[in-house]
Enzyme design. Structure first.
Site: not given
Ligand SMILES: [Ca+2]
Length: 578
Positions: A210, A456, A493
Site C-alpha cells: 500500500s 484492489d 488491497h
C-alpha cells in the site's frame, strides 16, 4: 585509467554516440551479481545509545529482548532474541502549527544476524512506529524479516497520530512522509548496524504494501544506490491521484444511492448491496474464469477478461421498478454508475486523472467495500484536504461532504500546485520521480519485485501494469532482467478476497539478488479453514491450502491438468486469448 583500458572502451563509446538513446536504455548486457550476505552476530546492545551517537539521533529505549512474541495489531509474531532500539531523528518545532515533529523509528537487531538490512515501509498515512518485525506481505505471512535474521527498521515517517492527516499542514512533515523519512533513516540505520555488529549490512532490502509499497517504489527511484532489493506490494505510487479516484467513486455511487444519511446526504452504502456486487463478480467469473483453462473461481488472465466482460450486456438489467437488490440484476443507472467508477476519474474534458480498475472476481470482497464505501468518504477526503492539496483545503467541511463537493476540474490540479512554504507539490513529494527510469538500480545489479491484487479497490493494478509496461519500454523489452510484476488474482488491497494471498516474495527476492535465481513464479496459498489466520473469503469449495503460482506479468497461470488444488498443475504462460 590505463591507456589500454581506455582503448578497450572506445568502440562502445563510439557506438553509444551514434545510438545514444538505445545505449542509454539498454545499459550493460549483464548487470553484476551482488554477493551473498554473510551472517554475523550481535556484538553490542545496551551500550548502543553511546556507541551509535550520531548527529540528529536520540534514543529513547535500548534493551535486549529475549526470543518470544511481539504484538502487531491483532497478530502475535514470533521473534528471535534481539536488541530493541527506539528513538527519533531531527526533532523540531514547526513554525506553521507549533507542534513538535520528529522522525520516530524502531530497530530490531537479531542476535543471530543474516548480514542484511530490511527497511519495513508502513502503510496508510503512517504516523505510528509499527513494531519492526519486518512484515513480508501477503495475507498471513508464515515468517518475517526479523525471524529470517534481517536487522529491521520501522518508522512513523515523521509525524505521530496514526492515520491522522493534520501533519499535512506542516510542509516539512509532508516531505518526511513523502520521501525524506526513508532517505534520512536509510544511512542512519546502516550506521547503527555497523556499530552493533562491527560491520555494516552486506545487502539492503526495502519492502511494504500500500503506502509501504509506495515508499519502496519511491526508494527505487530516489535512492537507487541504497537498496539491493525492492519489494513493492499494491503500491500506491500515485496516491494523490488514487485519493481523487476514491472520491470520484463516491460521487458516482451518490447518484444511485437509495437512502440518505442522518445529515441528509446520499448514503453511498445503499448504492450497491453486497449481494449486487456478488452478482457482478459471478458474471465476471462466468465470462472469464475458464480463459486460463480451468473454471476454478480464479481469473488468472485478468487482462484478457477486460475485453471479454461487458457490464452493460453481461449483467442483467432489472425491470423498471424492480427492487430485488439480490444480485440477480442491476438497474440501468446502477450500471452507468459502476461503469464510471471502474473507468476511473476523469475531468469534464474527459481527461483521465487516475487509472481505471479491472473487473475481477474479488470485487465482492469486504475490503473492496471498506475502501469504496467507507474509506473513500473518511480517509481519502482527509488526506486530500490536509496532505495532497496545495494550499491545504482543511477549512472545508470534511468527510462525505468533502468527497461530494470535490471538483475534478477546480480541485484536482491542486495535487500539482505549490504555494508559499509548500515548495513541493504532492505529486513531487509522493510519487517516484521518473518511475520508469531505474537505470542506476538496474546497472548495480539490484532487483525489484512488485505484486498487486487485481481486485484492489483503492490502488488499481491497471496502474501498476501500465507502470511495468512503461518500464519495459524504457528497457527495450528487457525489464524482466531486473524487475518483475506479479498480479495476484482476486486479491483485494494487500490481502483478502477469493485469492491465494499467502506468499513469501522476500525469500524469492533475496535468491534473485544474491544467487542470480530470477523468480519464474512464486507459489501462493489460500488461507482456508484451519489456517493460522483464516481468510473468511476463501471459497468453501477450495481446498483450505489451495496453491497457485503467481506469474510474472504478462504471463498467466494456465491449467496443465492434474490436481486442480495444487500449484504444480499450472504453468506460467503467455495468454492464449486472442
Ligand atoms: Ca480460472
Amino acid at each position: 585509467m590505463p591507456l589500454n583500458a581506455a582503448f578497450r572502451t572506445l568502440p562502445l563509446v563510439a557506438a553509444c554516440t551514434t545510438l545514444l538513446s538505445s545505449c542509454a536504455s539498454l545499459g550493460p548486457a549483464e548487470p553484476p551479481r551482488l554477493g551473498a550476505a554473510r551472517p554475523g552476530a550481535l556484538q553490542h546492545c545496551e551500550d548502543l545509545a553511546a556507541r551509535a551517537a550520531l548527529p540528529g539521533l536520540a534514543f529513547t529505549k535500548v534493551s535486549a529482548e529475549a526470543a518470544g512474541e511481539v504484538a502487531v495489531g491483532a497478530l502475535r509474531v514470533a521473534v528471535p532474541a534481539h536488541c530493541l532500539l527506539q528513538g527519533k531523528v531531527d526533532e523540531r518545532k514547526s513554525p506553521v502549527d507549533g507542534a513538535t515533529y520528529a522522525i520516530g523509528f524502531e530497530m530490531r537487531l537479531p542476535v543471530q544476524w543474516n548480514g542484511r538490512f530490511f527497511y519495513q515501509a508502513n502503510g496508510g498515512l503512517d504516523g505510528a512506529v509499527v513494531p519492526a518485525v519486518g512484515g513480508i506481505g501477503g495475507g498471513a505471512p508464515v515468517t518475517s524479516a526479523l525471524a529470517m535474521g534481517f536487522a529491521v527498521i520501522s518508522s512513523d515517517a515523521g509525524h505521530t497520530g496514526a492515520q491522522n492527516p493534520r501533519f499535512g499542514l506542516d510542509p516539512q512533515a509532508r516531505l518526511d512522509y513523502g520521501y525524506n523519512a526513508v532517505a534520512r533513516l536509510t544511512p542512519l540505520g546502516k550506521q547503527v548496524i555497523e556499530r552493533a555488529y562491527g560491520r555494516g549490512p552486506d545487502r539492503a532490502y526495502i519492502g511494504g504494501c500500500s503506502n509501504g509499497g509506495r515508499h519502496a517504489m519511491v526508494a527505487a527511484a530516489r535512492l537507487p544506490q541504497a537498496y539491493d532489493g525492492v519489494l513493492a506490494g499494491d503500491p500506491g505510487f500515485n496516491l494523490p491521484k488514487a485519493a481523487i479516484g476514491e472520491m470520484y467513486g463516491v460521487q458516482q455511487m451518490a447518484k444511485v444511492a437509495a437512502a440518505k444519511t442522518e445529515a441528509g446526504l446520499p448514503d453511498v452504502q445503499s448504492a450497491f448491496t453486497p449481494a449486487e456486487m456478488q452478482g457482478v463478480a459471478r458474471q465476471v467469473l462466468a465470462r472469464c474464469d475458464a480463459l486460463d483453462g480451468l473454471a476454478d473461481g480464479i481469473v488468472s488472465d485478468v487482462k484478457a477478461c477486460q475485453a471479454r466482460f461487458n457490464l452493460a450486456t453481461d449483467m442483467p438489467t432489472c425491470a423498471a421498478g424492480s427492487s430485488a437488490r439480490d444480485g440477480s440484476c442491476l438497474s440501468a443507472p446502477q450500471k452507468d454508475a459502476l461503469a464510471r467508477l471502474f473507468a476511473g476519474p476523469k475531468d469534464s474534458s474527459g481527461k483521465a486523472i487516475y487509472s481505471g480498475f479491472p473487473f475481477d472476481s474479488g470485487i465482492s470482497g469486504a475490503n473492496w467495500r471498506q475502501w469504496k464505501f467507507v474509506n473513500a468518504q473518511t480517509l481519502d477526503p482527509a488526506a486530500s484536504a490536509f496532505v495532497f492539496s496545495t494550499p491545504p483545503l482543511n477549512d472545508r467541511p470534511g468527510g462525505l461532504a468533502y468527497a461530494l463537493a470535490f471538483d475534478l476540474d477546480r480541485d484536482a490540479p491542486r495535487i500539482y500546485a505549490t504555494s508559499g512554504a509548500f515548495t513541493e507539490s504532492a505529486i513531487s513529494f509522493m510519487t517516484p520521480p521518473n518511475a520508469t527510469r531505474l537505470d542506476t538500480l538496474r546497472d548495480r545489479g539490484a532487483k525489484m519485485m512488485v505484486y498487486h491484487g487485481t481486485s484492489d479497490p483503492v490502488f488499481s493494478s491497471d496502474d501498476t501494469q501500465a507502470w511495468y509496461e512503461g518500464l519495459q519500454k524504457a528497457n527495450a523489452g528487457k525489464a524482466d532482467a531486473f524487475a518483475r510484476y506479479f498480479p495476484v488474482p482476486g486479491m483485494n488491497h494487500c490481502s483478502g478476497g477469493p485469492a491465494t494471498d499467502q506468499f513469501d516474495m522476500l525469500s524469492a527476492l533475496v535468491d534473485w539478488v544474491e544467487q542470480g535465481r530470477a523468480p519464474a513464479q512464486v507459489v501462493a496459498s489460500s488461507r482456508g479453514t484451519g489456517s493460522a489466520v483464516p481468510n473468511v473469503e476463501a471459497p468453501a469449495n477450495w481446498a483450505p491450502n489451495r496453491s497457485r503460482p503467481l506469474c510474472p506479468y504478462p504471463s498467466v497461470a494456465v491449467y496443465q491438468g492434474g490436481d486442480a488444488e495444487r500449484a504444480g498443475s499450472f504453468a506460467c504462460k503467455a495468454s492464449s486469448v486472442p
